[in-house]
Enzyme design. Structure first.
Site, short mmCIF file in Angstrom:
data_model
loop_
_atom_site.label_atom_id
_atom_site.label_comp_id
_atom_site.label_asym_id
_atom_site.label_seq_id
_atom_site.Cartn_x
_atom_site.Cartn_y
_atom_site.Cartn_z
N HIS A 151 0.83 -1.21 0.00
CA HIS A 151 0.00 0.00 0.00
C HIS A 151 0.86 1.26 0.00
CE1 HIS A 151 -3.16 -2.83 1.18
NE2 HIS A 151 -4.02 -1.91 0.81
N LYS A 155 -0.80 4.98 4.53
CA LYS A 155 -1.79 4.09 5.14
C LYS A 155 -1.51 3.95 6.64
CE LYS A 155 -3.94 -0.46 4.69
NZ LYS A 155 -5.29 0.04 4.94
P1 NAD Z 1 -7.32 9.97 4.45
O1 NAD Z 1 -6.41 10.26 5.59
O2 NAD Z 1 -7.02 10.53 3.11
O3 NAD Z 1 -8.82 10.46 4.83
C1 NAD Z 1 -9.41 10.29 6.08
C2 NAD Z 1 -10.32 11.47 6.35
O4 NAD Z 1 -11.05 11.22 7.56
C3 NAD Z 1 -9.54 12.78 6.58
O5 NAD Z 1 -10.08 13.83 5.78
C4 NAD Z 1 -9.74 13.07 8.07
O6 NAD Z 1 -9.76 14.45 8.37
C5 NAD Z 1 -11.10 12.42 8.30
N1 NAD Z 1 -11.36 12.10 9.70
C6 NAD Z 1 -10.52 11.58 10.62
N2 NAD Z 1 -11.17 11.41 11.80
C7 NAD Z 1 -12.44 11.81 11.59
C8 NAD Z 1 -13.60 11.85 12.42
N3 NAD Z 1 -13.57 11.48 13.71
N4 NAD Z 1 -14.75 12.32 11.88
C9 NAD Z 1 -14.80 12.71 10.60
N5 NAD Z 1 -13.74 12.69 9.77
C10 NAD Z 1 -12.58 12.24 10.27
O7 NAD Z 1 -7.46 8.38 4.39
P2 NAD Z 1 -7.96 7.49 3.15
O8 NAD Z 1 -6.82 7.09 2.31
O9 NAD Z 1 -9.14 8.14 2.53
O10 NAD Z 1 -8.43 6.14 3.91
C11 NAD Z 1 -9.47 6.15 4.87
C12 NAD Z 1 -9.70 4.73 5.36
O11 NAD Z 1 -10.23 3.93 4.30
C13 NAD Z 1 -8.43 3.98 5.84
O12 NAD Z 1 -8.74 3.21 6.98
C14 NAD Z 1 -8.10 3.07 4.67
O13 NAD Z 1 -7.38 1.93 5.06
C15 NAD Z 1 -9.49 2.71 4.21
N6 NAD Z 1 -9.62 2.21 2.84
C16 NAD Z 1 -10.57 1.24 2.65
C17 NAD Z 1 -10.81 0.77 1.39
C18 NAD Z 1 -11.90 -0.25 1.19
O14 NAD Z 1 -12.14 -0.70 0.04
N7 NAD Z 1 -12.60 -0.66 2.25
C19 NAD Z 1 -10.09 1.26 0.29
C20 NAD Z 1 -9.11 2.24 0.51
C21 NAD Z 1 -8.91 2.73 1.79
#
Ligand code: NAD
Length: 255
Positions: A151, A155
């Site tokens: 990744h 991450k």
């Molecule tokens: P990122 O850091 O770009 O985005 C996360 C967002 O959440 C940020 O804007 C942050 O400010 C916000 N945030 C944090 N705490 C918060 C809260 N309490 N309330 C509201 N907003 C809050 O991260 P990302 O790359 O978008 O990944 C997010 C998650 O998704 C990770 O856990 C990643 O592993 C997961 N993910 C899952 C899949 C899937 O298919 N299930 C795919 C990709 C990523």
């Protein structure tokens, strides 16, 4: 029309979901939540121009007429967010990884108590779901298995939720022997299967499941090359989760 709230709307995945929900005819973005960019237009933040939905905080946004909330935030906040959403009687898709087993059990109880559906999906890419399915099919015929998940370097968790889920599914269907247990590092044994975690700039989300047997190996590999790869699965789940009562793990349960 399915009314949707995106939690983590200013993040990498949240912005992608905002764009996907906005361009789908059967879904409507009615609410966006994040801890940053509060008060800004969600469309401006996601790069599609003004859409008239401002980023707010979860507590006040939950009073809006939402059918489904979609969480892509952070392993440290997803459990609290989920409890608030389910307690408010809304359906929920959890894309954020890193939930612990005991937290999933608690969310299951809460969703049943409130008569709503919740999907915990470690991976919304259809190809990744197929990779897990094929791995489960192969496992009983092979002697050993290791997983390499790769990744991007931002991450938050390791190993990935996809790798943990793959190991769990394989261990339930194979004769591969259990190892010594969980060790929090970039290499750990889970459900008897060695998982290697690579974190590098340039990567998005990739996984190899490598099986070994006498004189041969079998490698299953899936690559998410852009975050758009997750969107068909997210939209499909958003349209189907309304018919689920209680908690399910894995997108395959809604296909
Ligand atoms: P990122 O850091 O770009 O985005 C996360 C967002 O959440 C940020 O804007 C942050 O400010 C916000 N945030 C944090 N705490 C918060 C809260 N309490 N309330 C509201 N907003 C809050 O991260 P990302 O790359 O978008 O990944 C997010 C998650 O998704 C990770 O856990 C990643 O592993 C997961 N993910 C899952 C899949 C899937 O298919 N299930 C795919 C990709 C990523």
């Amino acid at each position: 029309m399915v009314n949707i709230m995106v939690i983590g709307a200013a993040g990498k995945m949240g912005s992608e979901v905002v764009r996907a929900v906005w361009s789908d005819r059967e879904t409507e973005l009615v609410s966006a939540v994040d801890t940053k960019e509060v008060g800004k237009d969600t469309g401006e933040v996601a790069g599609i121009g003004e859409i008239g939905v401002k980023i707010g905080n979860l507590k006040s946004e939950l009073s809006k007429p939402i059918d489904i909330a979609i969480d892509f935030t952070h392993p440290s906040s997803v459990f609290d967010n989920a409890k608030k959403v389910l307690s408010a009687g809304k359906n929920l898709l959890i894309g954020t990884t890193g939930l612990r087993e005991e937290e999933i059990v608690e969310l299951s109880v809460l969703s049943e108590k409130n008569g709503v559906g919740v999907l915990v999906a470690p991976n919304f890419a259809i190809g990744a779901v197929l990779m897990m399915k094929f791995a489960v099919e192969a496992a009983p015929f092979m002697d050993g298995c290791e997983i390499i998940e790769l990744h991007h370097d931002q991450k938050a968790d390791a190993p990935s939720g996809t790798a943990l889920r793959t190991a769990k599914l394989i261990s339930g269907s194979s004769k591969i022997e259990a190892g010594p247990g969980r060790e929090p590092s970039r290499g750990m044994i889970q459900d008897g299967i060695m998982i290697h975690s690579v974190r590098l700039k340039g990567l998005v989300a990739h996984q190899e499941v490598i099986f070994g047997a006498l004189g041969q190996t079998l490698t299953l590999r899936h690559d998410s090359l852009t975050r758009e790869s997750f969107m068909p699965g997210v939209l499909l789940a958003a349209k189907r989760i309304g018919s689920v009562k209680g908690l399910v793990v894995g997108l395959e349960n809604l296909l």
